[in-house]
Design an enzyme around this catalytic site. Sequence first.
Site, PDB file in Angstrom:
ATOM      1  N   HIS A 123       0.806  -1.215   0.000  1.00 42.40           N
ATOM      2  CA  HIS A 123       0.000   0.000   0.000  1.00 42.40           C
ATOM      3  C   HIS A 123       0.842   1.268   0.000  1.00 42.40           C
ATOM      4  CE1 HIS A 123       0.892   0.676   4.309  1.00 42.40           C
ATOM      5  NE2 HIS A 123       0.874  -0.644   4.370  1.00 42.40           N
ATOM      6  N   ASP A 124       0.380   2.240  -0.761  1.00 41.98           N
ATOM      7  CA  ASP A 124       0.937   3.593  -0.795  1.00 41.98           C
ATOM      8  C   ASP A 124       2.339   3.672  -1.394  1.00 41.98           C
ATOM      9  OD1 ASP A 124      -1.321   4.916   0.714  1.00 41.98           O
ATOM     10  OD2 ASP A 124      -0.644   3.506   2.250  1.00 41.98           O
ATOM     11  N   GLY A 141       5.193  -0.955   2.354  1.00 44.83           N
ATOM     12  CA  GLY A 141       4.333   0.219   2.276  1.00 44.83           C
ATOM     13  C   GLY A 141       5.095   1.527   2.269  1.00 44.83           C
TER      14      GLY A 141
END
Length: 269
Positions: A123-124, A141
């Site tokens: 994520h991200d 992440g």
Amino acid sequence: MSGPSVHPTAIVGPRARLGNGVKIGPYCIVGDNVVLHDNVELVSHVSIDGHTEVGAGSQIYPFASIGHKPQDLKYHGEESRLIIGERCTIRESVTINPGTEGGGMETRIGNDCLIMASAHVAHDAIIGNNVIMANYVGIAGHCQIGDNVIFGGTCVIHQFTRIGSHAFIGAQSMVDGDVIPYGMAVGNRASLTGLNLVGLKRRKFDREAIHRLRAAYRLIFASEGTLRERVEDAAELFKDDHLVQDVVSFIAAASDRPILMPRNGHSAE
């Protein structure tokens, strides 16, 4: 242009948006909020969900899991996004997660990337253009990966780490610090081992520019003075050289991770 082609065994959400020439192979599952641009191909057994957009001409291979809930206990169902660029190749069993509220709500992968089998993008993460990830690479992440970075097999990149453009990360490395643009890092824990000279030559960088970059590298990672002082010296001495200034700007930028250094403080260049 021809419309999308969907295999009868595939399940496609009624609100999914499919561009011209899209091919969805056997047993694929495509969620309602997915956008597949022109000429995207899902070979077979691909699962794509969430607010996910795949750029034109990209190809995704069997058992890839794209856009599903991030592996983050702080995620609470926010409508975050995953954006994949054009002409990317995503091989078997790759997993790519969308963003979270704590990281800007978006994971992004640039154009012309090759992500080999069983790699993971968390994520991200923000991935640049022309990035190559060999098998089993794990990008944690919030990482930021520049353009033209190459990862050898089974690398692991710590969360919030930055990898500068044109860097090379050797196979089986565990990277827990920022890697400068044009740098090369190897090991567990990884250390900076020099410049990615092979990559620079393959990409037709000017020989004199490479010589100046090597000289700046030796100055920045010398043993005398502090890193900040050496970076300031390099910035002044090579103020008209954009490669050196890329490195200087990268080191000067704020980060949650330390700058990866040569082992024992010695430059390999």
